[in-house]
Design a protein around this motif. Sequence first.
Motif: not given
Length: 475
Positions: A273-275, A316-323, A355-361
């Motif tokens: 939750i909350n990525s 799950m959404g994206p991570m908050s930032s590219q960093g 597109t977007g800062y999505f990470a795989r669970p």
Amino acid sequence: MENYNRIYIDGRWQPAAGGELLEVINPATEACIARVPRGSAEDVDSAVRAARGAFDGWASTPGEERRALLLRIADGMEARKAELTAAISASMGCPEHIAEWLQVEGPIEAMRLFAEHTAITEEITEAGHSLVWREAVGVCAFINPWNYPLHQFVGKVGAALAAGCTMVAKPSEQTPLQDLLMAEIMHESGLPAGVFNLVPGRGAEVGRALCEHPLVDMVSFTGSTRAGVEIAKAAAPMVKRVTQELGGKSPFIITANADLAAAVRYGVDDVMINSGQTCTALTRMLVPAQQREEIEELILDRVAEITLGTDGGAFMGPMSSQGQWQQVQDYIRIGIEEGATLLCGGPGNPEGLSTGYFARPTVFTGVHNEMRIAREEIFGPVLCVIAYGDIDEAVAIANDSPYGLSSGVYAANEQDALAIARRIRAGLCFVNGGEFNYRAPFGGYKQSGNGREFSQQGVEEFTEIKSVQLAAPAQ
């Protein structure tokens, strides 16, 4: 919201001294959605002086008046709940249908609960021939995080208002929008000028200026342990009170006789939750060695159900930032290099989300507690599964960490789980699927910080204790 381009000091919206702006990026689209002022040390000085000027009046305000103001603020939050939800979702990535209950509804409840404690400075106890009471600590500086920005804002601001303190708040530069909304809400509530002040900006500028300002009495910070150490150093020369909610690498002990399906679902969801950007996330799942394979299958089943995106069906959404995305990728590669087994997920973007800062669970098994992925806070959707032989070993692994923020136990019954919870060195323990409670204190042991937030104990953090010695009765 109209006040993107101004800061809030002494009851007025005004331009920042420097005139520079910071971009707010939507992590799902990578597009700039707003620009906010980049505050400076000059702005901090103005805000702190406004807070100092308002302190005597606010601290002496009757508790019942402070209570009414806190309730009006909560009402204002309720009326603008949709705006607060949209602001958080757009700037940090949590899908709106989840952000509403995870990021906004709880803080509204917490603000109402703080209104129950405004009489704290009017309570007097007798100790022999002495009187003891509490007084507001003074001017407070709040440095807030980006992962639960409204939650931590309210945990600090609501408690300080209840105690009679005045304050200057600095939101994370990644997620300032809900703080600007809150400044509007508090202004409309009738809060006296100078009691609350808001200065957005970078931590190295605004945060440091707040910590070092001679008129600030207390600093409350939420963020990484590394940054917390620097904040404590900056505040130390003037012996300011410092409370901190810092990092975590929290254990989740599943016992052999637990409902494994329920325990695994709870544990996986808690991390994803909350990525995975949750300081209390139970990122070390400790499982009985003899049931490891069964638990791994249950993990795979649950992770396969998790959907990514920002629409109404996404978990799950994206991570908050590219960093932050890059930090997670680095740790996933570290885990692979350390020899952990990649059960699911892995590096790179999820399929169909370029597109977007999505990470795989991601889930690692075959993890031992000396690995970096088991000892360092990844702050992303990465779960480490560690096998244990018996409960004594599980508790030893759980406590073998520099952190002590949170923990969890899932056992056959509450009594068994509580016996294990007593042995874990952490400030919180979630038992058999327990949920966060704003009526209970929140904070950690060891390098996870000091002090407590929320509840009566959270308000007490913003007070000083005065002992008044009366003439002793004649013998």
